[in-house]
Design an enzyme around this catalytic site. Sequence first.
Site, PDB file in Angstrom:
ATOM      1  N   CYS A   1       0.857  -1.183   0.000  1.00  0.00           N
ATOM      2  CA  CYS A   1       0.000   0.000   0.000  1.00  0.00           C
ATOM      3  C   CYS A   1       0.893   1.233   0.000  1.00  0.00           C
ATOM      4  CB  CYS A   1      -0.908   0.015   1.232  1.00  0.00           C
ATOM      5  SG  CYS A   1      -2.028  -1.399   1.346  1.00  0.00           S
TER       6      CYS A   1
ATOM      7  N   GLU B   1       3.007  -6.685   5.692  1.00  0.00           N
ATOM      8  CA  GLU B   1       2.311  -7.921   6.034  1.00  0.00           C
ATOM      9  C   GLU B   1       2.937  -8.473   7.305  1.00  0.00           C
ATOM     10  OE1 GLU B   1       2.031  -6.615   2.322  1.00  0.00           O
ATOM     11  OE2 GLU B   1       3.825  -7.786   2.756  1.00  0.00           O
TER      12      GLU B   1
ATOM     13  N   LEU C   1       7.780 -14.474  -9.989  1.00  0.00           N
ATOM     14  CA  LEU C   1       8.774 -14.143 -11.002  1.00  0.00           C
ATOM     15  C   LEU C   1       9.747 -15.310 -11.110  1.00  0.00           C
ATOM     16  CD1 LEU C   1       9.580 -10.408 -10.147  1.00  0.00           C
ATOM     17  CD2 LEU C   1       7.880 -11.319 -11.741  1.00  0.00           C
TER      18      LEU C   1
ATOM     19  N   ILE D   1      10.991 -12.861 -18.357  1.00  0.00           N
ATOM     20  CA  ILE D   1      11.132 -11.818 -19.372  1.00  0.00           C
ATOM     21  C   ILE D   1      12.516 -11.887 -20.001  1.00  0.00           C
ATOM     22  CG2 ILE D   1      11.936 -10.064 -17.719  1.00  0.00           C
ATOM     23  CD1 ILE D   1      10.340  -8.010 -19.450  1.00  0.00           C
TER      24      ILE D   1
ATOM     25  N   SER E   1       9.305 -13.542  -5.262  1.00  0.00           N
ATOM     26  CA  SER E   1      10.549 -13.308  -5.990  1.00  0.00           C
ATOM     27  C   SER E   1      11.737 -13.766  -5.150  1.00  0.00           C
ATOM     28  CB  SER E   1      10.675 -11.822  -6.340  1.00  0.00           C
ATOM     29  OG  SER E   1      11.802 -11.574  -7.140  1.00  0.00           O
TER      30      SER E   1
END
Length: 561
Positions: free
Chosen positions: A2, A77, A256, A288, A363
């Site tokens: 956030c 978190e 990822l 990617i 990740s």
Amino acid sequence: MCGIWALFGSDDCLSVQCLSAMKIAHRGPDAFRFENVNGYTNCCFGFHRLAVVDQLFGMQPIRVKKYPYLWLCYNGEIYNHKKLQHHFEFEYQTKVDGEIILHLYDKGGIEQTVCMLDGVFAFILLDTANKKVFLGRDTYGVRPLFKAMTEDGFLAVCSEAKGLVNLKHSMTPFLKVEPFLPGHYEVLDLKPNGKVASVEMVKHHHCRDEPLHALYDGVEKLFPGFEIETVKSNLRILFDNAVKKRLMTDRRIGCLLSGGLDSSLVAATLLKQLKEAQVQYPLQTFAIGMEDSPDLLAARKVANHIGSEHHEVLFNSEEGIQVLDEVIFSLETYDITTVRASVGMYLISKYIRKNTDSVVIFSGEGSDELTQGYIYFHKAPSPEKAEEESERLLRELYLFDVLRADRTTAAHGLELRVPFLDHRFSSYYLSLPPDMRVPKNGIEKHLLRETFEDSNLIPKEILWRPKEAFSDGITSVKNSWFRILQDYIEHQVDDAAMASAAQKFPINTPKTKEGYYYRQIFENHYPGRADWLPHYWMPRWTNATDPSARTLTHYKAAAKA
């Protein structure tokens, strides 16, 4: 993930100042709230929400009936909030994990509160009854936090620096903005006029120390001693738990996957944990690269091995170059290796947000620093020096890799989770004898690889794949992203500009045209803010003049093979 923002003692119109809060709207695309503090007309909170837990009652600032004098705005978190709730028999008003901060603070004060939190966080806690303001940030700075404070007691706090740089204050035409140090909390007195005064800044956790919350986390008992089989078993237990606790979300999880050791271990363990939790959707993994990228080939092998729903994102050099301005604006840094590595992560995050419903993204960040994964660790003069360097890198994560990971994903409204930086896992790893953690037989991260040798989690060829820097692995060995950038920037910055670089940029003077180019873009967005970066990231124990791993002897030999 956030975006949090707050002002205390503002002498300008809050509705005008609030415009600065909108600079971080990308961090919370689901909702926004602006709220004044009762009794203090010049104090306020702003909150951009990405709804991950308790979508109905999760808006902030969090206030509960039991503590009407407490106001909490936090980004993070808290993975052990339910365990702490049950242990101390706290009565929750919401299902939000951050509510635990209010209960812990009421029970034992701010120091006990931050030491009990297992997770990642940046928070602003206001206690109007005791006239106190508290700021806090997690051990490694996984969640960002910036502050600006003037001599007369005006305080501004935000998740990203861009939400503070344009604020107005009568006493200071140029507001000094700086990152809040990871692993610290600050206590400030709140004055009747809404201004504040700093009382103390306290370090609440060192990465090597086992955290206090370990007493309550429920991990199965670890075996004592440093025999290799004992250590490997303990590491598997802790890593498994690090991934498992991070499943806490109401949104879809993705991962990822570069095809390197770290992201592959995370993806494989994550998929196993999702199956055990009987999650009803397939795990989406994302890679990617450009054509002939070694990362794409390796990631494909891992995805086939673990059975994930795999997405490959192709981009070309023009697309990468075109987003450099956006990337540097998002990052708030001009560090060369950070900018390079961020382009691929920025583009893949953009793809995830636009084309999938995955929001919580896992990740492998933090592993290179923790497990001595960088190529230059082969050159360490001793295990003790390697240990010192590893801890230095961990202390500076918030300036480099963690910064990159947060900003590139947050720019597209995604939340990143990084199991390798789990408190229990990392503190145990750092407690191991120094000579156990160094590269062995010419292979970095030897202990981590050996730990999962017999697990069949990932293909053996991936388990023992040599280190490949993300910014280099997304392109071919023969024409790296490093070389593509040099060829482009050579025509953007002339020799005359380089000759006067020291006069134009006296702080962290760029030594290369690439560094000069990034610095120009940075100064366009954040003029006079060069001190946000204390130094460039560079490898140690080598005469390399560029941070690209491709310039090191290890890679030059591989390219010729």
